[in-house]
Enzyme design. Structure first.
Site, PDB file in Angstrom:
ATOM      1  N   SER A  22       0.841  -1.203   0.000  1.00  0.00           N
ATOM      2  CA  SER A  22       0.000   0.000   0.000  1.00  0.00           C
ATOM      3  C   SER A  22       0.879   1.257   0.000  1.00  0.00           C
ATOM      4  O   SER A  22       1.989   1.237   0.549  1.00  0.00           O
ATOM      5  CB  SER A  22      -0.877  -0.039   1.257  1.00  0.00           C
ATOM      6  OG  SER A  22      -1.982   0.799   1.146  1.00  0.00           O
ATOM      7  N   PRO A  23       0.415   2.343  -0.611  1.00  0.00           N
ATOM      8  CA  PRO A  23       1.228   3.564  -0.601  1.00  0.00           C
ATOM      9  C   PRO A  23       1.526   4.033   0.828  1.00  0.00           C
ATOM     10  O   PRO A  23       0.625   4.066   1.659  1.00  0.00           O
ATOM     11  CB  PRO A  23       0.333   4.591  -1.314  1.00  0.00           C
ATOM     12  CG  PRO A  23      -0.648   3.788  -2.095  1.00  0.00           C
ATOM     13  CD  PRO A  23      -0.854   2.519  -1.324  1.00  0.00           C
ATOM     14  N   ALA A  57       2.309   8.476  -1.760  1.00  0.00           N
ATOM     15  CA  ALA A  57       1.631   9.570  -2.447  1.00  0.00           C
ATOM     16  C   ALA A  57       2.684  10.493  -3.060  1.00  0.00           C
ATOM     17  O   ALA A  57       3.576  10.971  -2.357  1.00  0.00           O
ATOM     18  CB  ALA A  57       0.769  10.341  -1.453  1.00  0.00           C
ATOM     19  N   GLN A  99       1.231   6.352  -6.769  1.00  0.00           N
ATOM     20  CA  GLN A  99       0.006   7.014  -6.329  1.00  0.00           C
ATOM     21  C   GLN A  99       0.160   8.517  -6.542  1.00  0.00           C
ATOM     22  O   GLN A  99       1.029   9.146  -5.940  1.00  0.00           O
ATOM     23  CB  GLN A  99      -0.262   6.732  -4.844  1.00  0.00           C
ATOM     24  CG  GLN A  99      -1.615   7.283  -4.398  1.00  0.00           C
ATOM     25  CD  GLN A  99      -1.846   7.161  -2.907  1.00  0.00           C
ATOM     26  OE1 GLN A  99      -0.996   7.537  -2.102  1.00  0.00           O
ATOM     27  NE2 GLN A  99      -2.997   6.638  -2.518  1.00  0.00           N
ATOM     28  N   TYR A 181      -7.728  14.303   1.429  1.00  0.00           N
ATOM     29  CA  TYR A 181      -6.919  15.126   0.524  1.00  0.00           C
ATOM     30  C   TYR A 181      -7.818  15.682  -0.595  1.00  0.00           C
ATOM     31  O   TYR A 181      -9.029  15.456  -0.592  1.00  0.00           O
ATOM     32  CB  TYR A 181      -5.727  14.313   0.002  1.00  0.00           C
ATOM     33  CG  TYR A 181      -4.835  13.874   1.139  1.00  0.00           C
ATOM     34  CD1 TYR A 181      -4.242  14.825   1.972  1.00  0.00           C
ATOM     35  CD2 TYR A 181      -4.637  12.532   1.437  1.00  0.00           C
ATOM     36  CE1 TYR A 181      -3.452  14.439   3.058  1.00  0.00           C
ATOM     37  CE2 TYR A 181      -3.852  12.138   2.527  1.00  0.00           C
ATOM     38  CZ  TYR A 181      -3.266  13.103   3.324  1.00  0.00           C
ATOM     39  OH  TYR A 181      -2.503  12.737   4.414  1.00  0.00           O
ATOM     40  N   ARG A 229      -8.037   5.373  -5.338  1.00  0.00           N
ATOM     41  CA  ARG A 229      -8.262   5.118  -3.905  1.00  0.00           C
ATOM     42  C   ARG A 229      -9.281   6.093  -3.379  1.00  0.00           C
ATOM     43  O   ARG A 229      -9.115   7.316  -3.508  1.00  0.00           O
ATOM     44  CB  ARG A 229      -6.959   5.241  -3.105  1.00  0.00           C
ATOM     45  CG  ARG A 229      -7.200   5.194  -1.596  1.00  0.00           C
ATOM     46  CD  ARG A 229      -5.944   5.001  -0.788  1.00  0.00           C
ATOM     47  NE  ARG A 229      -5.504   3.608  -0.839  1.00  0.00           N
ATOM     48  CZ  ARG A 229      -4.574   3.077  -0.040  1.00  0.00           C
ATOM     49  NH1 ARG A 229      -3.973   3.843   0.864  1.00  0.00           N
ATOM     50  NH2 ARG A 229      -4.235   1.813  -0.135  1.00  0.00           N
ATOM     51  N   ARG A 323       1.310  -1.285   7.105  1.00  0.00           N
ATOM     52  CA  ARG A 323       2.219  -1.438   8.250  1.00  0.00           C
ATOM     53  C   ARG A 323       2.817  -2.833   8.355  1.00  0.00           C
ATOM     54  O   ARG A 323       3.975  -2.975   8.765  1.00  0.00           O
ATOM     55  CB  ARG A 323       1.474  -1.059   9.537  1.00  0.00           C
ATOM     56  CG  ARG A 323       1.273   0.445   9.646  1.00  0.00           C
ATOM     57  CD  ARG A 323       0.236   0.789  10.672  1.00  0.00           C
ATOM     58  NE  ARG A 323      -1.085   0.348  10.257  1.00  0.00           N
ATOM     59  CZ  ARG A 323      -2.196   0.521  10.973  1.00  0.00           C
ATOM     60  NH1 ARG A 323      -2.114   1.132  12.152  1.00  0.00           N
ATOM     61  NH2 ARG A 323      -3.363   0.099  10.538  1.00  0.00           N
TER      62      ARG A 323
HETATM   63  C1  LIG Z   1       3.784   5.315   7.302  1.00  0.00           C
HETATM   64  C2  LIG Z   1       2.483   5.370   6.551  1.00  0.00           C
HETATM   65  C3  LIG Z   1       2.347   6.226   5.475  1.00  0.00           C
HETATM   66  C4  LIG Z   1       1.163   6.242   4.713  1.00  0.00           C
HETATM   67  N1  LIG Z   1       1.087   7.014   3.575  1.00  0.00           N
HETATM   68  C5  LIG Z   1       0.033   6.855   2.740  1.00  0.00           C
HETATM   69  C6  LIG Z   1       0.040   7.427   1.448  1.00  0.00           C
HETATM   70  O1  LIG Z   1       1.027   8.018   1.002  1.00  0.00           O
HETATM   71  N2  LIG Z   1      -1.066   7.277   0.680  1.00  0.00           N
HETATM   72  C7  LIG Z   1      -2.160   6.565   1.118  1.00  0.00           C
HETATM   73  O2  LIG Z   1      -3.147   6.457   0.388  1.00  0.00           O
HETATM   74  N3  LIG Z   1      -2.173   5.983   2.323  1.00  0.00           N
HETATM   75  C8  LIG Z   1      -1.097   6.078   3.125  1.00  0.00           C
HETATM   76  N4  LIG Z   1      -1.071   5.403   4.314  1.00  0.00           N
HETATM   77  C9  LIG Z   1      -2.197   4.515   4.640  1.00  0.00           C
HETATM   78  C10 LIG Z   1      -1.883   3.082   4.208  1.00  0.00           C
HETATM   79  O3  LIG Z   1      -1.702   2.988   2.797  1.00  0.00           O
HETATM   80  C11 LIG Z   1      -3.008   2.134   4.632  1.00  0.00           C
HETATM   81  O4  LIG Z   1      -4.176   2.500   3.950  1.00  0.00           O
HETATM   82  C12 LIG Z   1      -3.253   2.164   6.144  1.00  0.00           C
HETATM   83  O5  LIG Z   1      -2.041   2.169   6.863  1.00  0.00           O
HETATM   84  C13 LIG Z   1      -4.075   0.967   6.589  1.00  0.00           C
HETATM   85  O6  LIG Z   1      -3.434  -0.228   6.212  1.00  0.00           O
HETATM   86  P1  LIG Z   1      -2.577  -1.123   7.273  1.00  0.00           P
HETATM   87  O7  LIG Z   1      -3.518  -1.475   8.396  1.00  0.00           O
HETATM   88  O8  LIG Z   1      -2.168  -2.319   6.453  1.00  0.00           O
HETATM   89  O9  LIG Z   1      -1.437  -0.314   7.760  1.00  0.00           O
HETATM   90  C14 LIG Z   1       0.086   5.408   5.097  1.00  0.00           C
HETATM   91  C15 LIG Z   1       0.218   4.561   6.213  1.00  0.00           C
HETATM   92  C16 LIG Z   1       1.402   4.529   6.922  1.00  0.00           C
HETATM   93  C17 LIG Z   1       1.519   3.569   8.073  1.00  0.00           C
END
Ligand SMILES: Cc1cc2nc3c(=O)[nH]c(=O)nc-3n(C[C@H](O)[C@H](O)[C@H](O)COP(=O)(O)O)c2cc1C
Length: 376
Positions: A22-23, A57, A99, A181, A229, A323
């Site tokens: 995931s981004p 992103a 992204q 955003y 997304r 994560r």
């Molecule tokens: C360090 C970090 C940076 C993130 N940056 C972005 C991002 O750039 N773009 C985005 O759409 N979501 C971002 N997220 C959200 C994750 O892509 C994801 O949707 C969210 O952490 C839930 O998934 P998880 O439970 O597997 O961590 C970020 C999450 C983390 C932990």
């Protein structure tokens, strides 16, 4: 029956499995440029066996960054360091995704751990733009309401970034329309108070996103998959919700979107979100069923059996992990072992792999992206 390690083909792009990174913002850029950190971070996750590796992103304009340390793609030069990263990811048999994003009213804020709220201009901040002059919270900067010319310019920036991204070898382009955003700000009545063609009715609030998608689709070759997304709900009564998301998904499918990537929240500071294992997966399932479009599920997906069941139960076509991929960049290889599936390992690591593990297909040497574009 498809499962976590089934191959997937979308337009002209093949994915080795249904697992994506995931981004995730790294807040590690200077002037928007990718560097060694991005190479090591994204490269490690491609070595780890994910079929799709998304960059964080990437801001399509300087004001579209969340923090001054965000990745940016507002010029051709920004793609130079990214090309090397894309080559490495592709060389591991994974697809590189990017992204594309604009932070809107959540721009010009401190990276985590560096401070709270607005970054002053003297410290490299800027005045953010948004659908309406409504800040995200008391500690966030007051945005300027965008003019229609500014709206069109942002759509042009998304399209230009998409075109350059494809030329640089990215084979999945995702538009960020979630997490409060800019795109999401137009969708939600909490952040969109406009009285022109971009505010008010469902049709008007979705216009910015639909125009953005149409501009990006036009800029991309037909063989390139396009993801969007969304936050499927604001988690607050009277806001953006799952019913509107289903209808938007139908319209985006008609505009040439291939995957709706189903996240939630981020536009209302005090929303109460029932976070728990797989808590957003029902959105991916419902949008997939009711809008008849492929979806990506994400949000607290951590266990191999859990991820596998999401695919087997037709709740989504792809799972994206964030994560858990930071905790374990080799999660896909470990998941294959746990699920009794075979996943190829890099040649260099084969001596540590379970016996019988196949070698990953050798990297395709590409010295010149113009002469040898990936996938053609
Ligand atoms: C360090 C970090 C940076 C993130 N940056 C972005 C991002 O750039 N773009 C985005 O759409 N979501 C971002 N997220 C959200 C994750 O892509 C994801 O949707 C969210 O952490 C839930 O998934 P998880 O439970 O597997 O961590 C970020 C999450 C983390 C932990």
């Amino acid at each position: 029956m498809p499962h976590l390690f089934s191959k997937l083909r979308m337009r002209d792009v093949d994915f080795a499995n249904r697992i994506g990174v995931s981004p995730m913002c790294q807040y590690s850029s200077v002037d928007g440029y990718a560097n060694d950190w991005h190479f090591a971070h994204l490269g490690a996750r491609a070595v780890g066996g994910a079929g799709l590796v998304f960059t964080e992103a990437a801001a399509v304009t300087p004001e579209g960054r969340i923090s001054p340390q965000d990745l940016g793609v507002w010029s051709e030069r920004h793609f130079e360091p990214l090309e090397r990263i894309v080559r490495f990811i592709e060389g591991q048999g994974a697809r590189a995704g990017i992204q594309l994003a604009h932070a809107g009213r959540k721009g010009s804020t401190y990276r985590p751990g560096a401070g709270n709220g607005a970054v002053p201009e003297a410290a490299g901040g800027w005045r953010p733009v948004a659908p309406s002059a409504v800040p995200f919270s008391d500690s966030y900067p007051m945005p300027d309401e965008m003019t229609v010319d500014q709206i069109h310019a942002v759509h042009g920036a998304f399209a230009a970034a998409a075109e350059r991204a494809f030329a640089a070898g990215f084979r999945v382009i995702e538009i960020h329309a979630a997490h409060g955003y800019l795109n999401h700000e137009f969708l939600s009545p909490f952040s969109n108070r406009r009285v022109d063609a971009y505010g008010g009715s469902f049709d008007n609030r979705t216009r910015f996103v639909r125009e953005c998608v149409a501009a990006v689709r036009r800029a991309l070759p037909g063989r390139c998959p396009l993801f969007v997304r969304i936050s499927a709900t604001d988690w607050v009564e009277g806001g953006w919700d799952i019913d509107q998301s289903v209808e938007l998904a139908r319209q985006l499918l008609a505009l040439g979107v291939d995957v709706i990537d189903c996240s939630s929240g981020g536009n209302v500071e005090k929303a109460e979100i029932p976070v728990g294992p797989g808590y957003q997966t029902p959105f991916a399932e419902r949008i997939r069923r009711e809008a008849n479009v492929a979806t990506a599920a994400l949000g607290m997906i951590t266990a191999p059996a859990q991820a596998d069941q999401i695919i087997r139960n037709d709740q989504a076509d792809i799972v994206l992990l964030a994560r858990q991929m930071l905790r374990d960049p080799y999660w896909p290889l470990h998941a294959a072992q746990e699920l009794g599936q075979v996943a190829p390992w890099p040649r260099q690591y084969l001596r540590a792999a379970p016996s019988g593990t196949p070698e990953r297909a050798p990297a395709v040497a590409r010295s010149d992206r113009a002469a040898q574009p990936v996938g053609t």
